[in-house]
Design a protein around this motif. Structure first.
Motif, PDB file in Angstrom:
ATOM      1  N   ALA A  66      -3.526   1.094   6.059  1.00  0.00           N
ATOM      2  CA  ALA A  66      -2.948   1.024   4.715  1.00  0.00           C
ATOM      3  C   ALA A  66      -4.017   0.654   3.694  1.00  0.00           C
ATOM      4  O   ALA A  66      -4.057   1.221   2.594  1.00  0.00           O
ATOM      5  CB  ALA A  66      -1.798   0.027   4.682  1.00  0.00           C
ATOM      6  N   ASP A  78      -6.252   3.659   3.205  1.00  0.00           N
ATOM      7  CA  ASP A  78      -5.557   4.657   2.395  1.00  0.00           C
ATOM      8  C   ASP A  78      -5.565   4.281   0.921  1.00  0.00           C
ATOM      9  O   ASP A  78      -5.688   5.148   0.051  1.00  0.00           O
ATOM     10  CB  ASP A  78      -4.115   4.831   2.872  1.00  0.00           C
ATOM     11  CG  ASP A  78      -4.028   5.518   4.226  1.00  0.00           C
ATOM     12  OD1 ASP A  78      -5.044   6.102   4.671  1.00  0.00           O
ATOM     13  OD2 ASP A  78      -2.947   5.453   4.851  1.00  0.00           O
ATOM     14  N   GLN A  79      -5.456   2.975   0.617  1.00  0.00           N
ATOM     15  CA  GLN A  79      -5.459   2.519  -0.771  1.00  0.00           C
ATOM     16  C   GLN A  79      -6.845   2.629  -1.393  1.00  0.00           C
ATOM     17  O   GLN A  79      -7.001   3.022  -2.529  1.00  0.00           O
ATOM     18  CB  GLN A  79      -4.984   1.071  -0.864  1.00  0.00           C
ATOM     19  CG  GLN A  79      -3.515   0.900  -0.644  1.00  0.00           C
ATOM     20  CD  GLN A  79      -3.096  -0.564  -0.684  1.00  0.00           C
ATOM     21  OE1 GLN A  79      -3.927  -1.453  -0.791  1.00  0.00           O
ATOM     22  NE2 GLN A  79      -1.799  -0.806  -0.587  1.00  0.00           N
ATOM     23  N   HIS A 120      -8.573  10.100   0.331  1.00  0.00           N
ATOM     24  CA  HIS A 120      -8.093   9.264   1.417  1.00  0.00           C
ATOM     25  C   HIS A 120      -8.812   9.621   2.713  1.00  0.00           C
ATOM     26  O   HIS A 120      -9.049  10.793   2.976  1.00  0.00           O
ATOM     27  CB  HIS A 120      -6.581   9.424   1.623  1.00  0.00           C
ATOM     28  CG  HIS A 120      -5.794   8.925   0.438  1.00  0.00           C
ATOM     29  ND1 HIS A 120      -5.725   7.597   0.119  1.00  0.00           N
ATOM     30  CD2 HIS A 120      -5.085   9.582  -0.496  1.00  0.00           C
ATOM     31  CE1 HIS A 120      -4.980   7.449  -0.955  1.00  0.00           C
ATOM     32  NE2 HIS A 120      -4.578   8.657  -1.368  1.00  0.00           N
TER      33      HIS A 120
END
Length: 127
Positions: free
Chosen positions: A111, A114-115, A123
């Motif tokens: 996560a 991805d951020q 990404h």
């Protein structure tokens, strides 16, 4: 026939230990169980005992904890087998928890990746 609880009480008193002191010594055993004065009292008064608990008691008080008990009559091979099965079960539970923790950590890290992306808004895929 004696009960394990009666043997624990006798051996504890022979060593001049209070229930609290015995619980403290048992807490130091590997694969520890949450021993307390209350759990020692319950054991001495006939509550059931697990193989792991019995192992810890035998380590602190000696194998005499099984003297003149029904379990003492089949102790050798059967007790060794029960010890092994108990350890395998405990280790399996720890492995499953470690795997679940690792999966949760991996998901959290993914996560974050991805951020953050690669700094250009893209990404990155985890392998």
């Amino acid at each position: 026939m004696e009960s394990i609880g009666a043997n624990v009480k006798r051996l504890r008193r022979q060593r001049g230990l209070t229930q609290t002191q015995l619980a403290e010594q048992l807490l130091a055993q590997p694969m520890g169980w949450q021993w307390s004065q209350m759990s020692i009292s319950r054991l001495e008064n006939g509550n059931d005992i697990t193989v792991s608990q019995l192992e810890a008691l035998a380590a602190v008080l000696g194998r005499e904890v099984l003297a003149n008990t029904r379990i003492g009559t089949f102790m050798s091979d059967d007790f060794a087998y029960l010890q092994q099965q108990s350890r395998l079960h405990e280790l399996s539970e720890r492995a499953h928890k470690a795997l679940a923790d690792a999966k949760a950590t991996t998901a959290s890290l993914q996560a974050i990746v991805d951020q953050v992306g690669d700094g250009h808004g893209e990404h990155t895929e985890a392998t």
